[in-house]
Design an enzyme around this catalytic site. Structure first.
Site, PDB file in Angstrom:
ATOM      1  N   SER A 146       0.961  -1.446   0.011  1.00  0.00           N
ATOM      2  CA  SER A 146      -0.163   0.000   0.396  1.00  0.00           C
ATOM      3  C   SER A 146       0.788   1.217   0.007  1.00  0.00           C
ATOM      4  CB  SER A 146      -0.890   0.013   1.646  1.00  0.00           C
ATOM      5  OG  SER A 146      -1.852   1.375   1.352  1.00  0.00           O
ATOM      6  N   TYR A 160      -2.750  -0.471  10.441  1.00  0.00           N
ATOM      7  CA  TYR A 160      -2.516  -1.037   9.004  1.00  0.00           C
ATOM      8  C   TYR A 160      -1.024  -0.534   8.217  1.00  0.00           C
ATOM      9  CZ  TYR A 160      -4.379  -0.874   4.117  1.00  0.00           C
ATOM     10  OH  TYR A 160      -4.189  -1.727   2.891  1.00  0.00           O
TER      11      TYR A 160
HETATM   12  N1  LIG Z   1      -8.627  -0.567  -1.348  1.00  0.00           N
HETATM   13  C1  LIG Z   1      -7.875   0.143  -1.327  1.00  0.00           C
HETATM   14  O1  LIG Z   1      -8.319   1.631  -1.306  1.00  0.00           O
HETATM   15  C2  LIG Z   1      -5.802  -0.470  -1.459  1.00  0.00           C
HETATM   16  C3  LIG Z   1      -5.502   0.711  -1.275  1.00  0.00           C
HETATM   17  C4  LIG Z   1      -3.560  -0.262  -1.007  1.00  0.00           C
HETATM   18  C5  LIG Z   1      -3.924  -1.106  -0.373  1.00  0.00           C
HETATM   19  N2  LIG Z   1      -4.778  -2.337  -1.008  1.00  0.00           N
HETATM   20  C6  LIG Z   1      -4.805  -3.611  -0.361  1.00  0.00           C
HETATM   21  O2  LIG Z   1      -4.539  -4.552  -1.242  1.00  0.00           O
HETATM   22  C7  LIG Z   1      -6.057  -5.546  -0.894  1.00  0.00           C
HETATM   23  C8  LIG Z   1      -7.147  -6.152  -1.842  1.00  0.00           C
HETATM   24  O3  LIG Z   1      -7.630  -5.207  -0.888  1.00  0.00           O
HETATM   25  P1  LIG Z   1      -9.214  -4.509  -1.018  1.00  0.00           P
HETATM   26  O4  LIG Z   1      -8.810  -3.112  -1.587  1.00  0.00           O
HETATM   27  O5  LIG Z   1      -9.219  -5.358  -2.173  1.00  0.00           O
HETATM   28  O6  LIG Z   1      -9.824  -5.351  -0.266  1.00  0.00           O
HETATM   29  P2  LIG Z   1     -11.560  -6.125  -0.550  1.00  0.00           P
HETATM   30  O7  LIG Z   1     -12.276  -5.656   1.004  1.00  0.00           O
HETATM   31  O8  LIG Z   1     -12.126  -5.710  -1.535  1.00  0.00           O
HETATM   32  O9  LIG Z   1     -11.108  -7.007  -0.708  1.00  0.00           O
HETATM   33  C9  LIG Z   1      -9.977  -8.598   0.017  1.00  0.00           C
HETATM   34  C10 LIG Z   1     -10.208  -9.292   0.101  1.00  0.00           C
HETATM   35  O10 LIG Z   1      -9.550 -10.417   0.768  1.00  0.00           O
HETATM   36  C11 LIG Z   1     -10.457 -11.500   1.601  1.00  0.00           C
HETATM   37  N3  LIG Z   1     -10.160 -12.038   3.054  1.00  0.00           N
HETATM   38  C12 LIG Z   1     -10.198 -10.943   4.143  1.00  0.00           C
HETATM   39  N4  LIG Z   1      -9.259 -11.796   5.235  1.00  0.00           N
HETATM   40  C13 LIG Z   1      -9.939 -12.809   4.917  1.00  0.00           C
HETATM   41  C14 LIG Z   1      -8.414 -13.817   5.256  1.00  0.00           C
HETATM   42  N5  LIG Z   1      -8.313 -13.849   6.752  1.00  0.00           N
HETATM   43  N6  LIG Z   1      -8.337 -14.412   4.603  1.00  0.00           N
HETATM   44  C15 LIG Z   1      -8.499 -14.661   2.861  1.00  0.00           C
HETATM   45  N7  LIG Z   1      -9.020 -13.644   3.046  1.00  0.00           N
HETATM   46  C16 LIG Z   1      -9.886 -13.072   3.788  1.00  0.00           C
HETATM   47  C17 LIG Z   1     -12.256 -10.541   2.152  1.00  0.00           C
HETATM   48  O11 LIG Z   1     -12.913 -11.530   1.957  1.00  0.00           O
HETATM   49  C18 LIG Z   1     -11.567  -9.916   0.776  1.00  0.00           C
HETATM   50  O12 LIG Z   1     -12.409 -11.521  -0.236  1.00  0.00           O
HETATM   51  C19 LIG Z   1      -4.936  -5.192   1.011  1.00  0.00           C
HETATM   52  O13 LIG Z   1      -4.380  -5.891   0.604  1.00  0.00           O
HETATM   53  C20 LIG Z   1      -5.355  -4.049   0.779  1.00  0.00           C
HETATM   54  O14 LIG Z   1      -4.778  -3.751   2.419  1.00  0.00           O
HETATM   55  C21 LIG Z   1      -6.093  -1.751  -0.781  1.00  0.00           C
END
Ligand SMILES: NC(=O)c1ccc[n+]([C@@H]2O[C@H](COP(=O)([O-])OP(=O)(O)OC[C@H]3O[C@@H](n4cnc5c(N)ncnc54)[C@H](O)[C@@H]3O)[C@@H](O)[C@H]2O)c1
Length: 285
Positions: A146, A160
């Site tokens: 991130s 985080y």
């Molecule tokens: N969306 C943003 O703005 C953003 C920015 C920077 C980084 N990220 C990172 O992107 C990655 C994906 O997140 P996203 O934004 O798509 O969110 P999201 O919530 O849409 O997707 C995350 C997925 O991870 C799954 N999950 C949660 N806990 C879990 C576990 N213990 N084991 C297996 N699966 C699990 C959830 O069910 C979900 O399907 C994350 O690592 C997040 O930190 C997101």
């Protein structure tokens, strides 16, 4: 399994039922790869598998209910992918969760939950995947970090930031180790700013026993995150396209918001050089 099936490349994506993970899987499937999705949400996983199979006919899609905080679950995910598809060429350690709050108000159970999923989940995924990726001959391991991997400058999102910095440390160190040892596996760090996804509702996946503090600081952090996501959030498909490009060009860093990433590092450098702490930013900015 036919000889053609055996030659098709295979991707495994954790957190693949939603957001960035789903978009990565959809991109790989569109590129003709077979795909295994691991996710903790069984119902969402089932829907995602059906949608993917629909979108990419001819591609084989597997869903395995996986909690990445459990090494046994991640081993089972990799084992199921190899059983079904015979090989693994690409692994995305992507599952992640978020909570926040004022330092003294974040319960230790919440700290541990974030470390278990964001840090140990990434570690389990990498350790479980590496032997199969080595066998691929052209293996790629993508960690989802991130902007928080580069900067701690936002208040109330400390757990985080701490986990995503740890992911950066593992990804960089592992890439260096693999290059030094002549491995043919390449590591990539995806470090996005806001992306459209369900991340704002991450606490839906907090296991029983995790105490989410309802203090105002946490709500403020989450509201700012929500506002940023809806105002500036990139479509997850655009992020997946950047990952595919980075894999094709063997680029380590995948930076969907490159100016924000370098600005974050410059703020830290200025702090180190001048001793003057950067101005406090609004949470989530
Ligand atoms: N969306 C943003 O703005 C953003 C920015 C920077 C980084 N990220 C990172 O992107 C990655 C994906 O997140 P996203 O934004 O798509 O969110 P999201 O919530 O849409 O997707 C995350 C997925 O991870 C799954 N999950 C949660 N806990 C879990 C576990 N213990 N084991 C297996 N699966 C699990 C959830 O069910 C979900 O399907 C994350 O690592 C997040 O930190 C997101």
């Amino acid at each position: 399994m036919s000889a053609d099936d055996r030659q098709r490349r295979v991707a495994v994506v954790t957190g693949g039922a939603s957001g960035i993970g789903y978009a990565l899987a959809a991109r790989f499937a569109a590129d003709g790869m077979d795909v295994a999705l691991g996710d903790i949400e069984a119902a969402a996983l089932e829907v995602a598998v059906a949608r993917l199979a629909d979108q990419a006919p001819g591609v084989r899609v597997l869903g395995v209910r996986t909690d990445v905080s459990s090494r046994a679950d991640v081993d089972a995910l990799m084992g199921a992918a190899v059983d079904a598809f015979d090989r693994i060429d690409m692994v995305c350690a992507n599952a992640g969760v978020e909570t926040g709050g004022r330092f003294l108000d974040v319960d230790e159970t919440a700290w541990r939950w974030l470390m278990d999923v964001n840090y140990f989940g990434a570690l389990h995924t990498a350790q479980a995947a590496l032997p199969a990726l080595e066998r691929s001959g052209d293996g790629h391991l993508v960690f989802t970090g991130s902007l928080a991997s580069f900067a701690t400058g936002t208040p109330f999102m400390m757990p985080y930031c701490a986990t995503k910095m740890a992911v950066l440390a593992v990804a960089e160190s592992l890439e260096i180790e693999l290059r030094a040892s002549g491995s043919n596996v390449h590591v990539h760090l995806l470090a996005p700013g806001p992306v459209q996804s369900r991340m704002i509702d991450a606490e839906r996946n907090a296991p029983a026993g995790v105490t989410i503090n309802e203090d105002g600081a946490r709500r403020e952090a989450m509201e700012c995150f929500r506002a940023r996501q809806s105002a500036h959030g990139l479509p997850a498909e655009d992020v997946a396209a950047l990952v595919a490009e980075a894999v094709a060009t063997d680029s380590f860093y995948v930076l969907p918001h490159p100016d924000s990433a370098t600005a974050a590092l410059e703020r830290r450098l200025a702090w180190m050089r001048t001793g003057e702490a950067p101005p406090v930013r609004v949470a989530g900015s």
